[in-house]
Structure formats: C-alpha cells, structure tokens
Design an enzyme around this catalytic site. Sequence first.
Site, PDB file in Angstrom:
ATOM      1  N   MET A   1     -19.106  28.385  -6.347  1.00  0.00           N
ATOM      2  CA  MET A   1     -19.243  27.119  -5.493  1.00  0.00           C
ATOM      3  C   MET A   1     -18.228  27.349  -4.373  1.00  0.00           C
ATOM      4  O   MET A   1     -18.583  27.929  -3.266  1.00  0.00           O
ATOM      5  CB  MET A   1     -19.013  25.951  -6.465  1.00  0.00           C
ATOM      6  CG  MET A   1     -19.996  25.689  -7.298  1.00  0.00           C
ATOM      7  SD  MET A   1     -20.817  23.968  -7.179  1.00  0.00           S
ATOM      8  CE  MET A   1     -19.528  23.118  -7.999  1.00  0.00           C
ATOM      9  N   CYS A   2     -17.146  26.641  -4.262  1.00  0.00           N
ATOM     10  CA  CYS A   2     -16.353  26.708  -3.122  1.00  0.00           C
ATOM     11  C   CYS A   2     -16.760  25.268  -2.483  1.00  0.00           C
ATOM     12  O   CYS A   2     -17.887  25.125  -2.041  1.00  0.00           O
ATOM     13  CB  CYS A   2     -16.241  27.893  -2.226  1.00  0.00           C
ATOM     14  SG  CYS A   2     -15.617  29.365  -3.078  1.00  0.00           S
ATOM     15  N   GLY A   3     -15.639  24.653  -1.871  1.00  0.00           N
ATOM     16  CA  GLY A   3     -16.013  23.717  -1.039  1.00  0.00           C
ATOM     17  C   GLY A   3     -15.372  24.016   0.417  1.00  0.00           C
ATOM     18  O   GLY A   3     -14.230  24.486   0.600  1.00  0.00           O
ATOM     19  N   ARG A  32     -15.533  21.106  -6.134  1.00  0.00           N
ATOM     20  CA  ARG A  32     -16.552  22.346  -5.671  1.00  0.00           C
ATOM     21  C   ARG A  32     -15.668  23.597  -6.008  1.00  0.00           C
ATOM     22  O   ARG A  32     -16.086  24.630  -5.898  1.00  0.00           O
ATOM     23  CB  ARG A  32     -16.769  22.241  -4.381  1.00  0.00           C
ATOM     24  CG  ARG A  32     -18.012  21.302  -4.072  1.00  0.00           C
ATOM     25  CD  ARG A  32     -18.693  21.480  -2.795  1.00  0.00           C
ATOM     26  NE  ARG A  32     -19.395  22.592  -2.815  1.00  0.00           N
ATOM     27  CZ  ARG A  32     -20.808  22.892  -3.293  1.00  0.00           C
ATOM     28  NH1 ARG A  32     -21.298  22.106  -3.510  1.00  0.00           N
ATOM     29  NH2 ARG A  32     -21.078  24.102  -3.128  1.00  0.00           N
TER      30      ARG A  32
END
Lengths: 303, 228
Positions: A1-3, A32
């Site tokens: 994910m990662c935001g 995230r």
Amino acid sequence: MCGIVGLFLKDKSLEPQLGALLSDMLITMTDRGPDSAGIAIYGGTRDGLAKITVQSADPDQDFAGLQEKLKEASGGEATVEIKSTHAVISLPAARVDAVREALATVAPNLRVMGAGESVEIYKEVGLPKEVVERFGVRSMSGSHGIGHTRMATESAVTTLGAHPFSTGADQCLVHNGSLSNHNNLRRTLRKKGMRFETENDSEVAAAYLTAEMNTGKDLGEALEGALDDLDGFFTFVVGTKSGFGVVRDPIACKPAVMAETDQYVAFGSEYRALVNLPGIETARVWEPEPATVYFWDHEKAAA
Amino acid sequence: MPVFDLTATPLREFNQALHDVKSGANDTAFEVVNPRGHHSVAVGIDAPVVVDVRGSVGYYCAGMNDGGTVTVHGSAGPGVAENMMSGTVVIEGDASQYAGATGRGGLLVIKGNAASRCGISMKGIDIVVHGSIGHMSAFMAQSGNLVVLGDAGEALGDSLYEARLFVRGSVKSLGADCIEKEMRPEHIEVLSGLLEKAGVTDVKPEEFKRYGSARKLYTFNIDNADAY
C-alpha cells in the site's frame, strides 16, 4: 500500500498553512502504511543561504557542540537548529560541500536527509501523527511539500528506508509501489557517480531523476524518461526547489487522485486525503492518467 | 427518511441500519451526507433499499449490492459496486479503477468517466458509462454487457469470455482474443433496453460498435499450444 500526499501552493496567502494542511493530509492516510512517515517542506529560499537536514540515532550525543565542530568548514557561519532526532544546519550556500565533507569526520554517525536552498526533510519510524508532532511540522510554512506513510515491501523498516528520498539539492521523491529493475539501475547510476545510502528501490528512482536532471533536463523531462527506464509499479510525487511533479506507471494500479483550484494543486493516494483542503467542493478533481507526466513549476509559472 | 452524517455517525452503524430494514417495510429510503471519501459506504445491501449519498466516496462503495438502489451524488473510488448481485448503482461523477468488477447482476451507471479495469471479470452485470473508460477494461469478462458512450483505453476485452462490449467512440486497442463483431438486430435490441434503463435518451444504438470474444483463447486448442 503506502500513502502519499503532495501540495503545491499557487496562492501565497496559504503558505503559512502549508505544514498544517500537509500534516492533516498525511495523517488521514495513516491506515495505508504504519511503518514510517516522512515529510519534505519547501520553506522558501533566502539569498545565498542553504540548509542541510541531518538525522541522528543518538541526538543528545551527536548534536552536542555540532555548530562549534562545523566552525572551520562553515567559516563560522553555520547555525544548528535541533528538532528531536533531526537538526537543520543553515549556512552559506557556498559552504555546503565543505560542511558535508566535514560532517563525515566530525559527526560520522549523522545521516544527511537532504540539502538545498529550500527543502527540509523529516522522517522517522512511526505513525504520521507522531512524526508530524515530533518535528513540529504543523507550524511550518512553505510553497510546496510532499509526504509519505510507508508500508514496507522492498527494504527494512528504518529511518533511512523511510520516504521522502533526496538524492540531489532540493530534490525529493515519494513512491507508492515497487520497482523490479532497481538493482541493475543502481549499478548503472553508481557508475555515473550517484551515491546510495540504502538498498531501497525508491531511492534508486530518486537518484535516477537526479542523474537525469544533472544532464540539464527539467523535472518534467526527467519523469518522461522514468516511464521508459523504470520497471515496476509506481506512483511518484516529486519535488524540486520550484517544481512539483506526478507520474504513474502504465499499468497504474497504485491509486492517485488530484485536485486543482486557483489556490493549489494537491495530490493524494485517496480522495480522503483531500477533503479538508479549502475549496475542495468546487475543485477540479481527477485521477491522473497512466504513463502521463504532470508537472507544475513556480518559476515557469512566473516567467 | 433517516439521514446519516458520516462525520458524526460511525459507518458500521449506517451499514447495519441498511440490514435492519424488515422485509415489507415502507421506510426504505436513506440519505448519507459528508461521506468525505469514506470506504465501504453501503456495502452488503441485501434488501430493496434506496440510498442517496451526497458527496464522493472511497473504496468499494455499494459492494456486493443485492437489490438496493444506490446513487452517489459525487465520484467513487476504486471498486465501486464490486461483485454486485442485483439492483442499481448510479455514480453521478467519475469512478476510479475496477468499477463493477466481478459483478454478477444488476445495473451500474457511471455518468462521468471510469478509470482502468472497468468491468474486469464481470459475470452478468450490466455497466453503462456515459463518458470514457480506461485501459484493460472488461479483462476476462465472462458475461453481461458493458456499454461505453465515449472511448475505450488500451487492451479492451483482453482474454474475453462471453461478455458483450458496446463502444460508441474510439477503442485505443483491443486485448488478446477480442474482436469487433457484427451488430445484429438482437444486439440493437439489448443495447436500446440498456440505454433506456440508464437514462440515455440522445444516443442511438446504431452509433455503437460491438466487440466480443474470438473464442480462440478460452477454448483451449492443442494446435495452439505453441502460442501459450
């Protein structure tokens, strides 16, 4: 994910709020990626002055007397502002190289997060809320900034593995995705003289763009090159001293939403990150197209 | 009509209220205000409720809908109406990736544009997009109809099974085993019905082209072994 989030202000009256707006955007994206968080703020330039952001695992030890230790290399003109595990060294631009060299000797445990005339970079292991509070990001003003909250995939959960990555003066990059040709590319870039601090794939993307811009390309042109030369999944948000760019790989499975008004251009991994921005109800909101470079520049807009 | 303000009420409370509607109840209309990009708004509807969402939503809005009528007066994030079983979902704005993915029935109408992978692996759902759709749409689509009034992106209908694709504008490229097919009277009839259901009045079914499977990929043929 990662935001990932980014905010590029067109309206100078919003500049005092940059840190607060960007902090809220990043905190909204916490779910995230909870591993580490970072933010880069372009706080404007002062004639002839530059900044180096450094980080320490043992700030009490490493930052003690740092200003004094850099006296010779800086000609006595460096000031050190300590913010938790980070410190911002302000100094004459002409002294940056000498001071960076001196740091390796007088404070070898320090890690350079970034350097330039405008950028300050803060990143640590932990949640966005903690990181933002620790460094007092909310009170920072500036013209543009980018942020990242990480769910680690390609390298360890450490401060150095956190985003943004900065590999050139006033340049930084945040990445959602994973690159598959980063080892090869790192070898090629090393031969071109680029230096790497980590085994992280996103750092390679940052260094790639730096190397391209070193050949005289602007950020937009460097991002076009990235579409040909980087293999894997990516949504990048990139900052330079006056510019702000976004690009997604041709498959574009990493999410991205953008909003533009007369006052700003904003990027979020999700629309949720944008809902607190002023005038979002009437903003032009769109999903950036795959394999398409989006690029804004304060200097070019002014020209 | 109950109004749920998602800045004040937890999402679960709203989604639970949709499940608490008793069979035969008259009061089946709900309104959601301040969705602010929230994920999973109105998922798992299993009754003929009517939901109006005032604003934009995040991931998976109206997922698994079975019989409800959901209108989003804004745009929708990834996976809107994913795996719909029956009912109607209308997006007044744009939809992000994989709208209507794996849907088995019902009607999804997107009044703006849809991003990549619209109708991926659809299995009986009807999707009508007033604008254009992104790349890899209808990938491995098995049945149902995808109607696009605008243009389609790259690799439309890659590895298609038996879904029917109708596109009025241009198609950037067709995916593997997807070909243009003749518009026969029965297709015009299906398309007219879908356009009518989706509230499209100013467009004639004759303006569309039909695309479908060449059926060379999914019925494995030993003579093609070299190609795999």
